[in-house]
Design an enzyme around this catalytic site. Structure first.
Site, short mmCIF file in Angstrom:
data_model
loop_
_atom_site.label_atom_id
_atom_site.label_comp_id
_atom_site.label_asym_id
_atom_site.label_seq_id
_atom_site.Cartn_x
_atom_site.Cartn_y
_atom_site.Cartn_z
N TYR A 171 0.83 -1.21 0.00
CA TYR A 171 0.00 0.00 0.00
C TYR A 171 0.87 1.26 0.00
CZ TYR A 171 -3.00 3.82 1.47
OH TYR A 171 -3.64 5.03 1.55
N ARG A 175 1.67 6.65 -6.80
CA ARG A 175 0.50 7.49 -7.10
C ARG A 175 0.84 8.97 -6.98
NH1 ARG A 175 -4.96 6.91 -3.54
NH2 ARG A 175 -3.41 6.99 -1.86
N TYR A 189 -1.05 13.00 6.76
CA TYR A 189 -0.66 11.93 7.67
C TYR A 189 0.83 12.06 8.01
CZ TYR A 189 -4.85 8.88 7.17
OH TYR A 189 -6.09 8.33 7.21
N ARG A 198 -11.06 13.45 1.77
CA ARG A 198 -12.04 12.64 2.49
C ARG A 198 -13.39 12.58 1.78
NH1 ARG A 198 -9.21 9.36 5.64
NH2 ARG A 198 -7.77 10.53 6.95
N GLU A 226 -14.15 -1.19 5.82
CA GLU A 226 -14.15 0.18 5.30
C GLU A 226 -15.47 0.39 4.57
OE1 GLU A 226 -10.38 1.59 3.62
OE2 GLU A 226 -11.51 2.29 1.88
C1 3EB Z 1 -7.66 5.95 5.60
O1 3EB Z 1 -8.56 6.71 5.96
C2 3EB Z 1 -8.08 4.56 5.22
O2 3EB Z 1 -5.20 5.60 -0.32
O3 3EB Z 1 -6.80 6.14 -1.69
C3 3EB Z 1 -9.25 5.18 2.52
C4 3EB Z 1 -9.62 5.77 1.31
C5 3EB Z 1 -7.95 4.78 2.70
C6 3EB Z 1 -8.70 5.95 0.28
C7 3EB Z 1 -6.39 5.78 -0.58
C8 3EB Z 1 -7.02 4.97 1.68
C9 3EB Z 1 -7.39 5.55 0.49
O4 3EB Z 1 -6.47 6.28 5.55
C10 3EB Z 1 -7.50 4.11 3.95
#
Ligand code: 3EB
Length: 336
Positions: free
Chosen positions: A158, A165, A217, A230, A330
């Site tokens: 990931y 990406r 993050y 989000r 999820e």
């Molecule tokens: C998170 O909130 C959970 O890498 O495109 C959720 C939605 C998550 C999209 C992405 C990752 C992605 O971090 C993981």
């Protein structure tokens, strides 16, 4: 290199672009989770999971997702508003009407040397296509890959995907990051599959007040922050909620407790959609939910709770691995 070095102009909890005008006629989103017994004649695109693929689809664009379905409707149908054109340009298959474009790339990652390189190459191809196709504004993206939690630390697949990406996206699309999902398959296909919905006019990217923006993050979660928003308020006011999990701030919550993870996930979705309504007016009429679970024995518990929380949502349940190994489920959501 950090995500916020690549996308340092991105504000933290706000739109990176101009405010969308709600309920303008452009980019009308009409989407349904439904079975395919009678194929709709006005489809723009059909997205379907494992099991449905034997049927012939006459949609202008059909995307076969290699995730096992454990309940709910067989397909996601995006409807066209007016005449449709479909075609292929390099890696990209696409279909569009006058308002929305759906595109997909599906490549064997082994042909690109590594997952990281495949992600960089495909995202660069998507960026180039998006600049030329007349629908420059990415609203929502889905990323499906094999063995998402394989590898230790920064070598985890990931995290490698996130690096590629971000490099492939570059700053040009970073000013307005799409909402997204990234999920791991539970069977081997070697395929990196990315599909997306784009519009001629920009949506409004939104963040969740309960969560650190993924593009901010901290280093602990990987060498490059994940590059997604989000949620996205589409030009027509639809709210497209990214894959949402049991994360508060930037920290996973309730390790090993699926029930509590579901409740935390629902609180996150509610916070995000409340935030969206505050910006854009009252809640939309219809919710569409898609659930990814590591362990399909959890489906009845999740289905019962969702029936209670979102009685209109006809959720789709797919087996999938979440991008942090401690997360068990999820949920993504569209309010249209
Ligand atoms: C998170 O909130 C959970 O890498 O495109 C959720 C939605 C998550 C999209 C992405 C990752 C992605 O971090 C993981």
């Amino acid at each position: 290199m950090r995500g916020h070095d690549l996308f340092d102009e991105l504000p933290r909890t706000t739109s990176a672009c101009q405010e969308a005008a709600p309920d303008t006629p452009e980019a009308r989103i009409r989407v349904e989770y439904r079975d395919l017994d009678s194929l709709p004649t006005d489809a723009l695109c059909v997205v379907r999971g494992v099991g449905a693929a034997q049927q012939v689809s006459s949609a202008p664009l059909t995307i076969d997702v290699h995730l096992q379905r454990f309940g709910g409707p067989a397909a996601e149908v995006w409807y066209a508003n007016g005449p449709v054109r479909a075609g292929r340009a390099g890696f990209v298959r696409y279909a569009h009407d006058d308002e929305l474009l759906v595109g997909v790339v599906e490549e064997d990652e082994r042909a690109h040397g590594s997952l990281r390189q495949a992600a960089e190459t495909l995202y660069a191809a998507i960026r180039k296509f998006q600049q030329e196709c007349g629908f420059p504004h990415l609203l929502r993206m889905w990323n499906y890959l094999d063995a998402i939690n394989e590898g230790r630390g920064d070598a985890e697949r990931y995290r490698q995907f996130c690096v590629g990406r971000a490099l492939g996206m570059d700053k040009q699309v970073g000013r307005l990051l799409p909402a997204a999902t990234a999920i791991g398959r539970q069977q081997t296909t070697h395929q990196l599959q990315i599909f997306w919905v784009a519009a001629r006019t920009a949506g409004t990217a939104i963040e969740n007040p309960r969560q650190v923006s993924a593009y901010h993050y901290p280093r602990a979660h990987g060498p490059v922050s994940p590059t997604f928003s989000r949620g996205m308020i589409a030009p027509d006011g639809a709210v497209l909620v990214s894959g949402t999990a049991s994360i508060v701030g930037h920290v996973s919550q309730h390790e090993g407790d699926a029930h509590a993870q579901l409740e935390e996930t629902l609180r996150n979705i509610a916070a995000l959609t409340a935030h969206a309504s505050a910006r854009r007016g009252p809640a939309r009429q219809r919710n569409l939910l898609k659930v990814y679970v590591r362990d399909p024995t959890l489906v009845p518990m999740i289905a019962a709770r969702l029936q209670d929380a979102y009685p209109d949502a006809s959720p789709i349940f797919l087996a999938g691995d979440i991008c942090r190994r401690e997360l068990l489920l999820e949920v993504e959501c569209m309010q249209i």
